[in-house]
Scaffold this active site. Structure first.
Site, mmCIF file in Angstrom:
data_model
loop_
_atom_site.group_PDB
_atom_site.id
_atom_site.type_symbol
_atom_site.label_atom_id
_atom_site.label_comp_id
_atom_site.label_asym_id
_atom_site.label_seq_id
_atom_site.Cartn_x
_atom_site.Cartn_y
_atom_site.Cartn_z
ATOM 1 N N LYS A 177 0.851 -1.210 0.000
ATOM 2 C CA LYS A 177 0.000 0.000 0.000
ATOM 3 C C LYS A 177 0.880 1.251 0.000
ATOM 4 C CE LYS A 177 -3.742 2.264 2.604
ATOM 5 N NZ LYS A 177 -3.211 3.461 3.263
ATOM 6 N N HIS B 279 -1.805 7.905 0.901
ATOM 7 C CA HIS B 279 -2.226 7.982 2.301
ATOM 8 C C HIS B 279 -3.285 9.091 2.486
ATOM 9 C CE1 HIS B 279 -0.385 6.048 6.016
ATOM 10 N NE2 HIS B 279 -1.341 6.765 6.556
#
Ligand SMILES: Cc1cc2nc3c(=O)[nH]c(=O)nc-3n(C[C@H](O)[C@H](O)[C@H](O)COP(=O)(O)O)c2cc1C
Length: 409
Positions: free
Chosen positions: A278, A302
């Site tokens: 991620k 993010h």
């Protein structure tokens, strides 16, 4: 509402204003969405996810709002994420039988109601007393993918149970101690998580100005999310999160500046969970992820809280998809606020599309019911986009479904 007005009056006459110029602006920074004026009596009243943003702004204490809303530096990336979707328009198709729309999504052998996923967000009890449990119950009720943060304020075993066993994914912060990291992985696996998402976009700090400004003006103690027994014992300093219970945290930090791609192999060697990376935004990193043995990628910045690139994730998606070359699935999050945003990301090659703040707005407003309504709204909007474009299943949504307004094709 009146409490808030009183508080603003107090601020206006406060020496804090002189000490921290700019914080009043941060505090009053109103929600930007269309629903800014809405008052909701129940979750069902919300017409779009922005209605929950306005509501969350009203009910959350300043420090908690700041933690959720903050970007980094001047928040260019935060603003760029939702705007990035505006570049694309939907290409409608007519005379297609759209009486049956299938939004079902399958990933790593799991089946979900739709490609909308709930991204990892830390400390959810800061937003509602039921925190991660409310989110898990909503994900379970709606059959949606949920990723639990390492910074969860609820024990992973309890959240996994509320999500109904195998549905919950775990998000790993790598830490600077392999021993601790391996323990986190083992615990997540034992809790039944089939997938770990390794977040790699915060190797060495960040500058979250809005968060800091709003924490400065919020002097309340908050034992419900920081824990009265945390360092200082006053309910203000961040306590040890449940994921680290029983682990010696001396000298341990949440992330590490020294990690390189061989970390993926180390993770694979100690867990059977699928490993998703991620926080990638480039074709080169996507290619390296594949060659390092990753099972999937989440294109993410993010939510504008990591590197201040100024680049929306939707613009990074095509090159990551190209770098992955169809060998592993590519997921995306960042600025997704409408079903049409989900549709656009799918058209550009995403397998699943994540939301962070929108479901936190729902959670803050009405707990589980708010999260469920957010999912329902986005799924309804996605369904209508699919109807309009004559795409009856997710596989029918392709680059042909979009017009890139910059290229006019
Ligand atoms: C308050 C907050 C806390 C977050 N905590 C985490 C976290 O613990 N781990 C992580 O990988 N990402 C975390 N994220 C990022 C989200 O997983 C996601 O990438 C981002 O929120 C998506 O953008 P959006 O908020 O615009 O939908 C957090 C985001 C927010 C807003």
């Amino acid at each position: 509402m009146s409490d808030r007005r009183e508080f603003l009056k107090f601020l206006a006459g406060s020496p804090l204003l002189l000490a921290y110029p700019g914080f009043l602006e941060a505090f009053t920074q109103a929600p930007t969405g269309q629903g800014a004026a809405a008052t909701l009596a129940s979750a069902a009243d919300a017409l779009d996810v922005y209605d929950f943003e306005a509501m969350a702004h009203r009910v959350l204490p300043p420090a908690h709002w700041g933690y959720m809303a903050t970007g980094v530096d001047g928040e260019e990336t935060l603003r760029a994420n939702p705007r990035g979707f505006d570049r694309y328009q939907l290409r409608v198709r007519r005379f297609v039988d759209v009486s049956r729309i299938d939004m079902g999504m399958e990933l790593f052998g799991q089946r979900f109601t739709s490609p909308v996923m709930l991204c990892p967000v830390g400390s959810q009890r800061a937003f509602h007393p039921e925190g991660e449990l409310a989110v898990a119950r909503a994900a379970q009720a709606r059959g949606q993918l949920q990723i639990l943060s390492t910074q969860s304020s609820t024990a992973i075993e309890d959240v996994a149970k509320a999500r109904g066993g195998s549905g919950l994914w775990y998000q790993l912060y790598t830490t600077n101690s392999w021993d601790v990291t391996a323990k986190l992985l083992k615990r997540a696996e034992a809790a039944g998580c089939p997938v770990v998402a390794v977040t790699v976009d915060l190797p060495a700090g960040r500058n979250t100005e809005t968060d800091q400004r709003m924490a400065r003006i919020d002097t309340r103690a908050c034992a419900s999310c920081h824990g009265a027994a945390g360092p200082g014992g006053d309910g203000r300093a961040a306590g040890i999160k449940p994921m680290f219970t029983g682990i010696d945290m001396k000298g341990v930090t949440l992330t590490s500046a020294t990690l390189t791609w061989d970390f993926v192999k180390r993770v694979r060697d100690v867990t059977k969970m699928k490993v998703v990376i991620k926080g990638l935004e480039s074709a080169d990193d996507a290619t390296l992820a594949v060659s390092s043995g990753a099972d999937g990628i989440i294109v993410s910045n993010h939510g504008g809280r990591a590197t201040e690139t100024g680049r929306p994730t939707i613009d990074a998606l095509p090159e990551v998809v190209q770098g992955a070359g169809g060998r592993i699935p590519v997921l995306l999050d960042g600025g997704v606020r409408r079903g049409t945003d989900v549709f656009k990301a799918l058209a550009l090659g995403a397998t699943a599309v994540g939301i962070g703040r929108p479901y936190i707005w729902g959670l803050s407003s009405f707990g589980q019911a708010g999260v469920e309504r957010v999912l329902q709204i986005l799924n309804t909007e996605l369904r209508l986009a699919m109807v309009g474009c004559g795409t009856v299943a997710l596989k029918d949504i392709t680059a042909r479904s979009l017009i890139d307004s910059r290229l006019r094709m």
